[in-house]
Design an enzyme around this catalytic site. Structure first.
Site, PDB file in Angstrom:
ATOM      1  N   GLU A  23       4.971  50.014 101.162  1.00  0.00           N
ATOM      2  CA  GLU A  23       4.906  51.489 100.694  1.00  0.00           C
ATOM      3  C   GLU A  23       6.181  51.482  99.249  1.00  0.00           C
ATOM      4  O   GLU A  23       7.051  50.605  99.015  1.00  0.00           O
ATOM      5  CB  GLU A  23       6.044  52.198 101.161  1.00  0.00           C
ATOM      6  N   THR A  55       8.805  58.622 100.173  1.00  0.00           N
ATOM      7  CA  THR A  55       9.179  59.749  99.381  1.00  0.00           C
ATOM      8  C   THR A  55       8.775  60.868  99.078  1.00  0.00           C
ATOM      9  O   THR A  55       8.858  61.551  97.660  1.00  0.00           O
ATOM     10  CB  THR A  55      10.313  59.681  98.433  1.00  0.00           C
ATOM     11  N   LYS A  74       7.663  58.150 111.162  1.00  0.00           N
ATOM     12  CA  LYS A  74       8.911  57.316 110.824  1.00  0.00           C
ATOM     13  C   LYS A  74      10.417  57.802 111.391  1.00  0.00           C
ATOM     14  O   LYS A  74      10.796  59.188 111.080  1.00  0.00           O
ATOM     15  CB  LYS A  74       9.238  57.708 109.326  1.00  0.00           C
TER      16      LYS A  74
END
Length: 210
Positions: free
Chosen positions: A40, A69, A128
């Site tokens: 990521e 993000t 997450k």
């Protein structure tokens, strides 16, 4: 892509966030060379969208590549255009919704039971658990697995080699690791040290397909 299947098989998600775009790209490629297949690139890093675009060109069209993000609808659209194949968010919001509409599977950030229920209802591929270490660590994951025994959790935040093993033993689908793995490599630090850390994490987090 089937993000949940990839997480369950690979069990390790590397998180790259850097202040030097060239170093961040080198970090991504080094991790890939070391056999870490799920990476990521956080949009909070310097020129992150360009890093994603360049990484996609280097890795080819079929390699999983995430944008992290992802906060807004604009973030999701930009990540999709840059070549990301999945999105990672720190929480719930329009970034999740837009990524989902664009066909990007989402690893959605959650902390509370209410957020877990909302993320599952919203179609998140996996959840997450963030920030994991600061909110109870392995003990908190174990507590959540009581009411959510089949929920695919991916703890992120403060995950080192030792806690990675503990989270997986407690039932996590995978773990997400940033600075304990990447260190200062994405800011221009040693790639040799990065390779050593990558090998240590791969030894601690064996793939389910092995």
């Amino acid at each position: 892509m089937d993000l949940l299947a990839a997480l369950a098989a690979r069990r390790l998600l590397a998180i790259v966030r850097g202040g030097d775009p060239d170093a961040a790209l080198r970090t991504v490629l080094t991790l890939a060379e070391e056999g870490i297949d799920l990476i990521e690139i956080s949009l909070s890093g310097a020129d992150a969208l360009t890093v994603i675009t360049r990484a996609r060109q280097e890795l080819g069209p079929d390699r999983p590549l995430g944008a992290g993000t992802v906060l807004t609808a604009a973030d999701a659209r930009a990540a999709h255009r840059a070549g990301a194949t999945f999105a990672v968010t720190p929480g719930l919001g329009e970034g999740v919704d837009t990524a989902h509409r664009l066909g990007l599977p989402v690893l959605a950030g959650v902390l509370t039971p209410t957020e877990i229920i909302a993320a599952q209802a919203g179609g998140a591929a996996a959840l997450k658990l963030f920030p994991a270490a600061e909110t109870g660590g392995v003990a908190y994951l174990k507590a959540l697995r009581g009411p959510f025994p089949r929920t695919p959790f991916v703890p992120v935040g403060g995950v080192d080699v030792a806690s990675a093993r503990a989270y997986l033993a407690a039932g996590a689908t995978a773990v997400g690791v940033g600075s304990p793995l990447v260190g200062d490599a994405a800011d221009g630090g040693s790639r040799t040290a990065l390779r050593e850390r990558a090998r240590a994490f791969r030894a601690a987090v064996p793939e389910a397909t092995r």
